[in-house]
Scaffold this motif. Sequence first.
Motif, PDB file in Angstrom:
ATOM      1  N   ALA A 348       0.836  -1.207   0.000  1.00  0.00           N
ATOM      2  CA  ALA A 348       0.000   0.000   0.000  1.00  0.00           C
ATOM      3  C   ALA A 348       0.864   1.249   0.000  1.00  0.00           C
ATOM      4  O   ALA A 348       1.975   1.262   0.540  1.00  0.00           O
ATOM      5  CB  ALA A 348      -0.914   0.016   1.226  1.00  0.00           C
ATOM      6  N   ASP A 349       0.357   2.299  -0.601  1.00  0.00           N
ATOM      7  CA  ASP A 349       1.025   3.599  -0.515  1.00  0.00           C
ATOM      8  C   ASP A 349       0.728   4.200   0.862  1.00  0.00           C
ATOM      9  O   ASP A 349      -0.138   3.711   1.596  1.00  0.00           O
ATOM     10  CB  ASP A 349       0.536   4.519  -1.639  1.00  0.00           C
ATOM     11  CG  ASP A 349      -0.768   5.198  -1.299  1.00  0.00           C
ATOM     12  OD1 ASP A 349      -0.760   6.423  -1.108  1.00  0.00           O
ATOM     13  OD2 ASP A 349      -1.803   4.499  -1.201  1.00  0.00           O
ATOM     14  N   LYS A 378       4.312   5.584  -6.656  1.00  0.00           N
ATOM     15  CA  LYS A 378       4.504   7.031  -6.620  1.00  0.00           C
ATOM     16  C   LYS A 378       5.216   7.480  -5.347  1.00  0.00           C
ATOM     17  O   LYS A 378       5.610   8.639  -5.227  1.00  0.00           O
ATOM     18  CB  LYS A 378       3.159   7.736  -6.752  1.00  0.00           C
ATOM     19  CG  LYS A 378       2.432   7.399  -8.052  1.00  0.00           C
ATOM     20  CD  LYS A 378       1.097   8.090  -8.174  1.00  0.00           C
ATOM     21  CE  LYS A 378       1.246   9.505  -8.685  1.00  0.00           C
ATOM     22  NZ  LYS A 378      -0.045  10.105  -9.075  1.00  0.00           N
ATOM     23  N   PHE A 379       5.415   6.540  -4.400  1.00  0.00           N
ATOM     24  CA  PHE A 379       6.007   6.899  -3.111  1.00  0.00           C
ATOM     25  C   PHE A 379       7.070   5.877  -2.680  1.00  0.00           C
ATOM     26  O   PHE A 379       7.034   5.366  -1.566  1.00  0.00           O
ATOM     27  CB  PHE A 379       4.904   6.988  -2.042  1.00  0.00           C
ATOM     28  CG  PHE A 379       3.813   7.946  -2.407  1.00  0.00           C
ATOM     29  CD1 PHE A 379       3.932   9.297  -2.136  1.00  0.00           C
ATOM     30  CD2 PHE A 379       2.681   7.489  -3.055  1.00  0.00           C
ATOM     31  CE1 PHE A 379       2.929  10.179  -2.501  1.00  0.00           C
ATOM     32  CE2 PHE A 379       1.672   8.360  -3.427  1.00  0.00           C
ATOM     33  CZ  PHE A 379       1.795   9.714  -3.150  1.00  0.00           C
ATOM     34  N   PRO A 380       8.041   5.590  -3.551  1.00  0.00           N
ATOM     35  CA  PRO A 380       9.043   4.578  -3.187  1.00  0.00           C
ATOM     36  C   PRO A 380       9.866   4.987  -1.981  1.00  0.00           C
ATOM     37  O   PRO A 380      10.319   4.123  -1.213  1.00  0.00           O
ATOM     38  CB  PRO A 380       9.909   4.472  -4.450  1.00  0.00           C
ATOM     39  CG  PRO A 380       9.725   5.791  -5.155  1.00  0.00           C
ATOM     40  CD  PRO A 380       8.300   6.184  -4.871  1.00  0.00           C
ATOM     41  N   GLU A 381      10.073   6.298  -1.788  1.00  0.00           N
ATOM     42  CA  GLU A 381      10.885   6.763  -0.663  1.00  0.00           C
ATOM     43  C   GLU A 381      10.197   6.516   0.675  1.00  0.00           C
ATOM     44  O   GLU A 381      10.848   6.558   1.726  1.00  0.00           O
ATOM     45  CB  GLU A 381      11.218   8.252  -0.817  1.00  0.00           C
ATOM     46  CG  GLU A 381      10.034   9.203  -0.719  1.00  0.00           C
ATOM     47  CD  GLU A 381       9.155   9.230  -1.954  1.00  0.00           C
ATOM     48  OE1 GLU A 381       8.047   9.789  -1.865  1.00  0.00           O
ATOM     49  OE2 GLU A 381       9.553   8.697  -3.015  1.00  0.00           O
ATOM     50  N   VAL A 389      10.450  -3.447   0.088  1.00  0.00           N
ATOM     51  CA  VAL A 389      10.107  -3.706  -1.309  1.00  0.00           C
ATOM     52  C   VAL A 389       9.994  -2.378  -2.043  1.00  0.00           C
ATOM     53  O   VAL A 389       9.313  -1.455  -1.570  1.00  0.00           O
ATOM     54  CB  VAL A 389       8.766  -4.468  -1.426  1.00  0.00           C
ATOM     55  CG1 VAL A 389       8.389  -4.665  -2.888  1.00  0.00           C
ATOM     56  CG2 VAL A 389       8.864  -5.802  -0.712  1.00  0.00           C
ATOM     57  N   ARG A 390      10.657  -2.280  -3.181  1.00  0.00           N
ATOM     58  CA  ARG A 390      10.512  -1.084  -4.009  1.00  0.00           C
ATOM     59  C   ARG A 390       9.408  -1.345  -5.032  1.00  0.00           C
ATOM     60  O   ARG A 390       9.521  -2.269  -5.849  1.00  0.00           O
ATOM     61  CB  ARG A 390      11.813  -0.748  -4.731  1.00  0.00           C
ATOM     62  CG  ARG A 390      11.751   0.614  -5.456  1.00  0.00           C
ATOM     63  CD  ARG A 390      13.120   1.058  -5.949  1.00  0.00           C
ATOM     64  NE  ARG A 390      13.067   2.409  -6.489  1.00  0.00           N
ATOM     65  CZ  ARG A 390      13.175   3.517  -5.776  1.00  0.00           C
ATOM     66  NH1 ARG A 390      13.332   3.429  -4.451  1.00  0.00           N
ATOM     67  NH2 ARG A 390      13.131   4.709  -6.328  1.00  0.00           N
TER      68      ARG A 390
END
Length: 424
Positions: A348-349, A378-381, A389-390
């Motif tokens: 989930a983001d 949209k929010f890998p960071e 997990v990327r």
Amino acid sequence: MALRFRSTRSDSPATTGFIEALHRGLAPDGGLYVPETISPLPQGWTTGESVADIGCTVLGSWLDGELPGDALEAAVRDALNFPVQLVSLGGDWTGVHVLELFHGPTLSFKDFGARTMSRLMAASLPEGREITILVATSGDTGSAVADGFSGLPGVRVVLLYPEGQVSPIQERQLVVKRPGVTSLKVRGTFDDCQRLVKGAFADEGLRHVGLSSANSINIGRLLPQSLYYLWAVSRLGEAEICVPSGNLGNLTAAVLAWKAGMPVRGFIAAHNNNRFFPDYLTGDEVEFRPSVRTMSNAMDVGAPSNFERLEHMLGPQTMRSAIRGFSVDEAGTAASMRRLYEETGYLADPHTAVGIEAVRQLRPDRPVVVASTAHPCKFPEAVEPATGVRPEMPDRLAALWDEPVAARAMEVSGEALREVILGA
């Protein structure tokens, strides 16, 4: 019967039709348009297979006579030509359903409202007339509006976003060069951007420009957003609905559907550290506050515009009985992403994670629908440190790094915005 709309700030019995409200954005007195009365959902609304099917039935009833029937259906089907998914979680999460709203062109739920608005505006814009769409964004609204409105004849877009306060991927979506779109990096917060937009609508020197909005202050955004809640409930039956919330537009869309007859057990407004609304719902007499930056940045709103709509539509007592609020801090958001992935394998983001954590803490009756508003890529960071997990980036998003960009830096200045609008 077609809906008629009035301002939240007017006691006048005068009302306006949808197309006029759509093009104006804000009412002349600065208020937000709300339905005078909300017509009941038409018979057969539950039989639609897709959100577009339900849209043609429901909007066809709500907007009867505003556009020719074939034009309305063509606009709705062209706008809502992407899938929605309802993912059921298992194990301890049985009965919790994630409503994935991020399968559109810009990977955000904002595609529903922006694409439908753009096509309805284009279909109803008189020949030879021009309109300027002015939009403040804390993340996903701007890219959805830019993508949805770009290249339409007679339509320009000026979007404002707070410099350094959106994710790198979100910013790339905002600044990719598109026909008819001007992107402004504002040296301030989202609340500053929103105040600048409201100030422009009140500026007498801009009345001749033909300004309209595409934020959730525009009623044209909210009616299409009601449709995916109707679609989910048509499949699950009566459910509690949890909405990750910032400016409260997505929650207001769900409330509109409820007031029209959608069976709902109640609502949860899930917020991050920007907790004005949860505090209000507990009965506290609280004031709007400066926004606080978080990893769920699209919800970083200290002064939610649609609070005015909800208060007008429901009143304080009904609002507090129908909606439960919950605030999740940064540690809780990261822990929610990690816990959900470890227990279910679902990635989930951070915005969706806020909603999931609110459900875990409040333990609503099942079934419960959690609106998932953005793709985790949209929010890998935020997602990668929490889960290890990327998220994989879809090809259509990766391709943006090969596109030219264009953005202007701007101070928090009404005069500077006016110059851009007049010269855009």
